[in-house]
Design an enzyme around this catalytic site. Structure first.
Site, PDB file in Angstrom:
ATOM      1  N   SER A  12       0.848  -1.193   0.000  1.00 13.01           N
ATOM      2  CA  SER A  12       0.000   0.000   0.000  1.00 13.01           C
ATOM      3  C   SER A  12       0.880   1.239   0.000  1.00 13.01           C
ATOM      4  CB  SER A  12      -0.905   0.019   1.232  1.00 13.01           C
ATOM      5  OG  SER A  12      -1.527   1.282   1.354  1.00 13.01           O
ATOM      6  N   HIS A  37      -1.102  -1.304  -4.367  1.00 12.42           N
ATOM      7  CA  HIS A  37      -2.387  -0.979  -3.746  1.00 12.42           C
ATOM      8  C   HIS A  37      -2.455   0.521  -3.476  1.00 12.42           C
ATOM      9  CE1 HIS A  37      -5.999  -2.118  -1.413  1.00 12.42           C
ATOM     10  NE2 HIS A  37      -5.635  -1.159  -0.567  1.00 12.42           N
ATOM     11  N   ASP A  39      -4.908   3.823  -2.115  1.00 13.42           N
ATOM     12  CA  ASP A  39      -5.998   4.083  -1.170  1.00 13.42           C
ATOM     13  C   ASP A  39      -6.533   5.511  -1.260  1.00 13.42           C
ATOM     14  OD1 ASP A  39      -6.223   1.580   0.336  1.00 13.42           O
ATOM     15  OD2 ASP A  39      -4.221   2.016   1.067  1.00 13.42           O
ATOM     16  N   MET A  41      -8.968   8.297  -0.303  1.00 13.15           N
ATOM     17  CA  MET A  41      -9.860   8.534   0.840  1.00 13.15           C
ATOM     18  C   MET A  41     -10.399   9.962   0.744  1.00 13.15           C
ATOM     19  SD  MET A  41      -7.563   6.943   3.933  1.00 13.15           S
ATOM     20  CE  MET A  41      -6.683   5.398   3.748  1.00 13.15           C
ATOM     21  N   HIS A  70      -8.429   0.992  -4.125  1.00 13.38           N
ATOM     22  CA  HIS A  70      -9.430   0.749  -3.078  1.00 13.38           C
ATOM     23  C   HIS A  70     -10.070   2.081  -2.712  1.00 13.38           C
ATOM     24  CE1 HIS A  70      -9.967  -0.332   1.490  1.00 13.38           C
ATOM     25  NE2 HIS A  70     -11.134  -0.194   0.874  1.00 13.38           N
ATOM     26  N   MET A  72     -12.117   4.450  -0.736  1.00 20.96           N
ATOM     27  CA  MET A  72     -12.750   4.722   0.552  1.00 20.96           C
ATOM     28  C   MET A  72     -13.395   6.092   0.462  1.00 20.96           C
ATOM     29  SD  MET A  72      -9.936   3.049   3.133  1.00 20.96           S
ATOM     30  CE  MET A  72      -8.572   3.031   1.954  1.00 20.96           C
ATOM     31  N   MET A 141     -11.706  -6.251   5.324  1.00 18.08           N
ATOM     32  CA  MET A 141     -10.942  -5.319   6.155  1.00 18.08           C
ATOM     33  C   MET A 141     -10.648  -5.953   7.506  1.00 18.08           C
ATOM     34  SD  MET A 141     -10.421  -2.623   4.327  1.00 18.08           S
ATOM     35  CE  MET A 141      -9.700  -1.626   5.651  1.00 18.08           C
ATOM     36  N   ASP A 177      -6.728  -6.536   4.206  1.00 16.56           N
ATOM     37  CA  ASP A 177      -6.081  -5.227   4.335  1.00 16.56           C
ATOM     38  C   ASP A 177      -6.143  -4.788   5.786  1.00 16.56           C
ATOM     39  OD1 ASP A 177      -5.141  -2.645   4.147  1.00 16.56           O
ATOM     40  OD2 ASP A 177      -6.587  -1.989   2.636  1.00 16.56           O
TER      41      ASP A 177
END
Length: 229
Positions: A12, A37, A39, A41, A70, A72, A141, A177
């Site tokens: 990540s 990966h 993320d 957000m 991913h 979020m 998660m 994760d």
């Protein structure tokens, strides 16, 4: 990308040096990362604000493996097209982030990406039981989403095992994760996970000037996971 259940390590970049993301990505890939990966957000769905489609597009040329994004964010649907255009290979949406999960998955696949569903720790597997044929990956998660460096929640090992039983012989990856390191990796691998996201456990102690540490960290996680199979 052909499907297989071999262990894949997905560093990540939330734990990478944000001022040097391209070089960080090249370094971890050269040291054995299988996926990258990412993320995004939004500071709304989770209590943190990170990156958007423009940054994903900027790092795309540096990713030579597989870019696993991913989301979020909530609402998710208005941004799926932008993240797909930015070059995401996999777009994972949270089951909790919108009213029509099946429609979101259709949007992801319609935009040309593989479709994943993320389940928070308190979200039951029932949320995906009726739409398995529309899913390429289920992300379990093992922490609360939003920040790296959190402690692994051991109660989620059973959820991974139940997810593996639910998936059966379908070509669906099971990703975990949160808190993955050489101690926790064998637990989730034995339960049925094949994609292990690791942030601080990969990037800790290394840098683009000392990438061999990334390699040591990745190998330690992979060896521990594969040793449990």
């Amino acid at each position: 990308m052909s499907f297989d259940r071999s262990i894949k390590i997905a560093p990540s970049i939330l734990s990478a040096d944000f001022a040097n993301l391209g070089a960080e990505i090249r370094a971890v890939e050269a040291q054995g990362a299988d996926w990258i990966h990412v993320d995004p957000m939004d500071g709304h769905f989770v209590p943190n604000l990170t990156i958007g489609p423009n940054v994903v597009a900027a790092i795309r040329p540096h990713v030579k493996t597989f870019m696993d994004v991913h989301l979020m964010i909530s609402p998710t649907d208005p941004y799926i097209g932008d993240f797909a255009k930015a070059g995401s290979d996999m777009i994972t949406v949270h089951a909790e982030a919108g009213p029509h999960l099946h429609r979101s998955l259709q949007s992801v696949r319609g935009a040309g990406a593989k479709a994943g569903v993320a389940l928070n720790m308190t979200t039951p597997l029932d949320h995906v039981a009726d739409i398995l044929d529309d899913i390429d990956m289920i992300l379990i998660m093992t922490i609360n989403p939003g920040f790296g460096g959190q402690k692994f929640t051991s109660a989620m090992v059973d959820k991974v095992a139940r997810c593996r039983a639910l998936v059966g012989d379908r070509p669906i990856h099971i990703q975990v994760d949160g808190g993955i390191d050489p101690t926790t990796a064998p637990l989730v691998a034995k339960a049925g996970a094949d994609v292990l996201v690791a942030g601080s456990a990969v990037f800790r102690g290394g840098s683009v000037d000392a990438p061999e540490v990334y390699g040591e960290n990745i190998r330690a996680i992979r060896d521990a996971a594969e040793g449990a199979l």
